[in-house]
Write a protein that holds these residues in place. Structure first.
Motif, PDB file in Angstrom:
ATOM      1  N   VAL A 106       0.811  -1.251   0.132  1.00  0.00           N
ATOM      2  CA  VAL A 106       0.076  -0.023   0.021  1.00  0.00           C
ATOM      3  C   VAL A 106       1.106   0.927   0.338  1.00  0.00           C
ATOM      4  O   VAL A 106       0.941   2.111  -0.877  1.00  0.00           O
ATOM      5  N   ALA A 107       1.694   1.047   0.679  1.00  0.00           N
ATOM      6  CA  ALA A 107       2.940   2.302   1.245  1.00  0.00           C
ATOM      7  C   ALA A 107       3.735   2.509  -0.351  1.00  0.00           C
ATOM      8  O   ALA A 107       3.527   3.445  -0.734  1.00  0.00           O
ATOM      9  N   ILE A 108       3.867   1.635  -1.145  1.00  0.00           N
ATOM     10  CA  ILE A 108       4.219   1.699  -2.264  1.00  0.00           C
ATOM     11  C   ILE A 108       3.466   2.124  -3.138  1.00  0.00           C
ATOM     12  O   ILE A 108       4.077   2.667  -4.156  1.00  0.00           O
ATOM     13  N   GLU A 109       2.648   1.842  -3.198  1.00  0.00           N
ATOM     14  CA  GLU A 109       1.689   2.230  -3.813  1.00  0.00           C
ATOM     15  C   GLU A 109       1.279   3.645  -4.227  1.00  0.00           C
ATOM     16  O   GLU A 109       1.022   4.482  -5.161  1.00  0.00           O
ATOM     17  N   ASP A 110       1.463   3.643  -3.410  1.00  0.00           N
ATOM     18  CA  ASP A 110       0.681   5.833  -2.515  1.00  0.00           C
ATOM     19  C   ASP A 110       2.138   6.657  -3.177  1.00  0.00           C
ATOM     20  O   ASP A 110       2.048   7.419  -3.802  1.00  0.00           O
ATOM     21  N   ILE A 111       3.213   5.647  -2.927  1.00  0.00           N
ATOM     22  CA  ILE A 111       4.438   6.863  -3.047  1.00  0.00           C
ATOM     23  C   ILE A 111       4.388   6.818  -4.880  1.00  0.00           C
ATOM     24  O   ILE A 111       5.047   8.026  -5.464  1.00  0.00           O
ATOM     25  N   SER A 112       4.361   5.661  -5.234  1.00  0.00           N
ATOM     26  CA  SER A 112       4.462   5.741  -6.422  1.00  0.00           C
ATOM     27  C   SER A 112       3.235   6.087  -6.874  1.00  0.00           C
ATOM     28  O   SER A 112       3.504   6.643  -8.878  1.00  0.00           O
ATOM     29  N   GLY A 113       1.953   6.487  -6.663  1.00  0.00           N
ATOM     30  CA  GLY A 113       1.460   7.108  -7.049  1.00  0.00           C
ATOM     31  C   GLY A 113       0.721   6.251  -8.082  1.00  0.00           C
ATOM     32  O   GLY A 113      -0.202   6.608  -8.824  1.00  0.00           O
ATOM     33  N   GLN A 114       0.493   5.085  -7.512  1.00  0.00           N
ATOM     34  CA  GLN A 114      -0.447   3.762  -8.374  1.00  0.00           C
ATOM     35  C   GLN A 114      -1.920   4.398  -9.058  1.00  0.00           C
ATOM     36  O   GLN A 114      -2.511   3.813  -9.938  1.00  0.00           O
TER      37      GLN A 114
END
Lengths: 193, 706
Positions: free
Chosen positions: B491-499
């Protein structure tokens, strides 16, 4: 999305990144746009406050840890290649098959697990100590759990995983305790735009 | 004891039903009676004036009966776990219909289109719009629209054409229905019904994307259904030869006008509502009234302009949510939310009961095996084909593709309901000779979907999920924790990469919204409060941030302070005299103003907590042997993906997931503030040890008394 090669010219080291990480040119482009958006003061580097500005991360129990994972030890800025390298861990494993030039592709289960391991091991000594495990548990569990209960959970975890009885979990032990888990499935997101 | 209660409810139910039945009879015979003064021989002390109260009395009694029916049904959870409530209510309606039929020989009560479309449906849709999870809705809007528009058109066309083909092929015997009428019938059969969808999906917990796709589709397809129905109705009136290209083009244009016009009307009323609530600072008690009245007006206005009323009221609810929740007083918000659920629940109950009653009506018992069976078959089959085809196309563009079980559930969840029935009853007898047959068939399709598909939905979902579930045999603690870590990590990576979502558009919209819309539609004080606390913590001046929180806390407007699990407090409180230190210390406060508890005043906190700490020490030692797995199961924070969709017709508790999110948010903020403080001010953060003692003690105390 415009054509691939021409728009990548303003991205430094784009070709090397493509080779190294296995991202396609379109992905790199997309990630650069995102990097640019996050970079509020337009210095070409990201700082902790830039990450903290992403509101959803504040609602994530390990949000700050993930942010920390982007920064190499000692440094307090992240440049675009580092940004991309971290995100490269999250591609599906088979995405890298064609570009086998890197010594160990970012998407190998080993690399992925190492990333996960380093989330626990903040002091980078290669072992997850009891204290480090406790810290992660504290963050992941609700506040109703008392300290004694946390201790007992940590105790149990170390008991199960610690094979050489040194009261800490090394990377190998960590890997072994997770051998039944499909790492690739758990650590991947799609990068289609 | 429980059996006693159930018998009582049965008795009560029977009593009221009989009252209704016998009440209906005198109503029939005495309706024309007039009282002449010359008839009186003396002053009547008490008279029985049934005709005087007939209308309102009947209505009230029906509401009561429907409610009692629901009571009886809910008495036994074993039954409702297997058979969805809606199905049981329909059966209850059958019973009632049978009683009334037996008494009157004619169906005096049935679901008339006026009652349905004007008095029963609007509040359900308003509730749907008001509680709609906006972010989820708009990020999946593309998919929803594809299904709503293309899917519904596909359903209508294929069902109509197939039936006509079968008719031509002779499978239905001698029926007087032409192609256009078949298409008309197909269009009224095509609409997936929001009432039925919610009723069934509430018991079957599917993931939020799936839910919003089916639910959103059921709401938005009204635009299409209305257009199709009206267009084909007009075509039937015009007759076959009069239809040429111009008419068809007009039909297509009318779709756009109806759909967008309806939505626009809804948005306008939403804005109007927000503006109104902005001005009600002085007379907060009438705020809830405005919400309902304007919602209803948006519905009726769209209906007046022959636009899509359902779309209108949906978008009214969707648009005004944020602003009226911010503008209105806390109690008004609670009132609105609760009352909406009451109305929606009540309407839904009555709709299903009446759907059952309407079946017991001789005029519609026209049986044509071919027609009925083929309709049911085609409705089901074409839904499945349509959904699978459309999702196949969608998957090519989706970030996270819909997998097989999702698609099965989506197609199986396309339930028809009262809207189809209502439209069928509107059909003109003179134009459409076989109206009774159509009504009967519609009812049978509705029963099939609601009852049969409703009952089998849950087993189907379980079966599908079981196929994917991994063996949960011997999961170690590390595995469990790590799985959660992975979830949060993703979830965090999705948020960071703006998915998730189309970032650019959403950012632009958010900017526009926070700059202009909020300024116009939200009260200034609400705007300040709504200023996500987040950005406040980023103000460089720490003192400012602390003052802001203290001030907000003082006014009681900061939601997280009122939250029972709140921890962040600052010593500086207005009015209190703790505040001599200039450097606030992070301590805990339990500001639970709803219960008169002894520790709202901070002085008493330490003494009580220490006492309790001693008392609970024994308990703590014993609990050290608690199964760690059980603990993990209970207390690991759920990742964002797992938060259930917050939509439930009958449940109105403060969302557990919201509490969790609050907790995490506060903790993160506190950590960041601490490190910020130590960096900026050179002051060491408060010692962890002392904090923990207090926190533990208070937690224990709190835990024992929750």
């Amino acid at each position: 999305m415009g054509s691939s090669k021409s728009t990548l010219q303003h991205i430094p080291n784009a070709q090397e990144l493509i080779q190294e990480t296995g991202f396609s040119p379109a992905h790199i482009q997309r990630l650069y746009e995102r990097f640019d958006l996050l970079d509020r003061d337009q210095m070409g580097r990201l700082r902790v406050p830039d990450f903290e500005a992403i509101q959803e991360l504040a609602e994530n129990p390990i949000g700050d840890r993930i942010i920390g994972a982007f920064f190499a030890s000692g440094k307090d800025t992240v440049d675009f290649p580092s940004f991309v390298r971290v995100l490269a861990h999250f591609q599906p494993t088979d995405a890298n098959r064609s570009r086998d030039s890197a010594p160990e592709p970012y998407t190998s289960p080993n690399r992925k697990l190492r990333f996960a391991f380093q989330l626990y091991d903040q002091d980078r000594d290669g072992k997850i100590s009891r204290a480090e495990l406790l810290q992660v548990l504290q963050e992941m569990l609700g506040l109703q759990v008392s300290d004694e209960q946390l201790q007992s959970i940590a105790e149990r975890a170390i008991q199960e995983a610690d094979l050489d009885q040194d009261d800490a979990i090394s990377f190998e032990e960590f890997k072994q305790s997770l051998e039944k888990v499909d790492i690739d499935q758990k650590m991947r997101i799609g990068f289609l735009s | 004891m429980r059996r006693c209660g159930r018998v009582k409810t049965w008795l009560l139910g029977t009593f009221f039903c009989s009252l209704l039945v016998f009440g209906a009879e005198p109503g029939q015979t005495h309706s024309g009676e007039q009282r002449n003064a010359s008839d009186l021989s003396g002053i009547p002390i008490v008279t029985f004036k049934w005709h005087h109260v007939e209308g309102p009395y009947t209505v009230a009694l029906w509401v009561l009966v429907a409610g009692v029916g629901k009571l009886v049904i809910e008495a036994n959870h074993h039954v409702t776990a297997v058979i969805p409530e809606s199905a049981l209510l329909i059966c209850f309606g059958f019973v009632l219909g049978g009683i009334i039929w037996g008494a009157d020989r004619v169906q005096t009560f049935s679901l008339t289109p006026t009652v349905f479309f004007f008095y029963l449906l609007p509040q359900i849709i308003l509730e749907a719009g008001y509680f709609m999870p906006n972010k989820l809705f708009f990020s999946n809007l593309g998919g929803i629209l594809i299904h709503a528009v293309i899917g519904t058109c596909w359903n209508a066309a294929t069902v109509g054409l197939s039936l006509w083909g079968c008719h031509m092929g002779g499978a239905m015997g001698d029926l007087d229905i032409g192609l256009l009428q078949y298409l008309l019938f197909g269009s009224l059969m095509s609409a997936v019904d929001p009432v039925a969808v919610i009723a069934v999906f509430e018991q079957v917990h599917v993931n939020e994307v799936l839910f919003i796709m089916v639910f959103g589709e059921s709401l938005l397809n009204d635009g299409v259904t209305v257009v199709l129905f009206n267009v084909f109705d007009a075509f039937v009136s015009l007759g076959g030869p009069a239809i040429d290209a111009a008419e068809i083009i007009k039909g297509i244009i009318s779709f756009f006008v109806v759909a967008f016009g309806g939505s626009l009307v809804g948005v306008l009323f939403g804005i109007l509502l927000s503006l109104l609530t902005r001005c009600t600072k002085n007379i907060q008690i009438i705020e809830p009234g405005f919400v309902f009245v304007l919602g209803y007006l948006s519905y009726v206005t769209a209906e007046m302009l022959s636009l899509s009323a359902i779309l209108s009221i949906t978008f009214c609810g969707v648009c005004c949510q944020k602003y009226i929740n911010a503008n209105m007083d806390e109690r008004s918000v609670t009132t609105v939310r609760y009352v909406m659920k009451v109305f929606a629940n009540g309407s839904e109950t009555m709709i299903f009961v009446f759907l059952g009653i309407s079946a017991i009506d001789k005029t519609i018992w026209v049986w044509n095996t071919g027609f009925i069976l083929l309709t049911v078959l085609f409705v089901l089959v074409y839904r499945i084909i349509g959904v699978f085809f459309l999702t196949w196309i969608q998957n090519k563009f989706r970030l996270v593709p819909l997998d097989f079980s999702d698609r099965v559930i989506m197609s199986y969840g396309g339930l028809r309901g009262a809207v189809a029935y209502g439209l069928a009853v509107i059909l003109d007898e003179h134009k459409i000779k076989e109206r009774p047959l159509m009504i009967g068939t519609t009812l049978i399709v509705v029963y099939f979907t609601v009852i049969l598909q409703g009952i089998t939905m849950k087993p189907l979902v379980t079966w599908l999920k079981v196929k994917r579930a991994s063996s949960d045999s011997e999961v170690t603690v590390i595995e469990k924790v790590q799985n959660k870590v992975f979830e949060h990590m993703l979830v965090a990576i999705e948020d960071i990469s703006g998915q998730i979502g189309h970032n650019y558009m959403r950012d632009k919209w958010n900017n526009f919204e926070s700059k202009w819309l909020s300024w116009i539609l939200m009260k200034p004080s609400a705007r300040k409060k709504h200023d996500h606390l987040f950005s406040v913590f980023h103000k460089l001046n720490l003192k400012d941030a602390l003052d802001y929180v203290a001030e907000g806390e003082c006014k009681g407007t900061l939601e997280f302070v009122r939250n029972e699990n709140a921890y962040i407090d600052f010593k500086k409180k207005c009015g209190d005299d703790f505040s001599d230190t200039s450097m606030p210390d992070l301590t805990i406060d339990m500001e639970d103003t709803t219960i008169a508890n002894p520790y709202t005043r901070r002085e008493t906190v330490p003494s009580i907590s220490l006492e309790m700490h001693e008392q609970t020490m024994n308990g703590v030692r014993e609990s050290e042997d608690i199964n760690t797995h059980h603990l993990l199961q209970q207390h690991l924070y759920k990742g964002r993906k797992q938060h259930r969709h917050r939509y439930s017709r009958s449940h109105f508790d403060v969302n557990q997931d919201e509490n969790e999110v609050q907790e995490i948010f506060q903790r993160t903020m506190r950590n960041r503030l601490e490190s910020f403080k130590s960096a900026k001010m050179g002051v060491a953060p408060p010692k962890a040890i002392s904090k923990h003692q207090k926190k533990d003690a208070l937690k224990q105390f709190h835990k024992d008394h929750v």
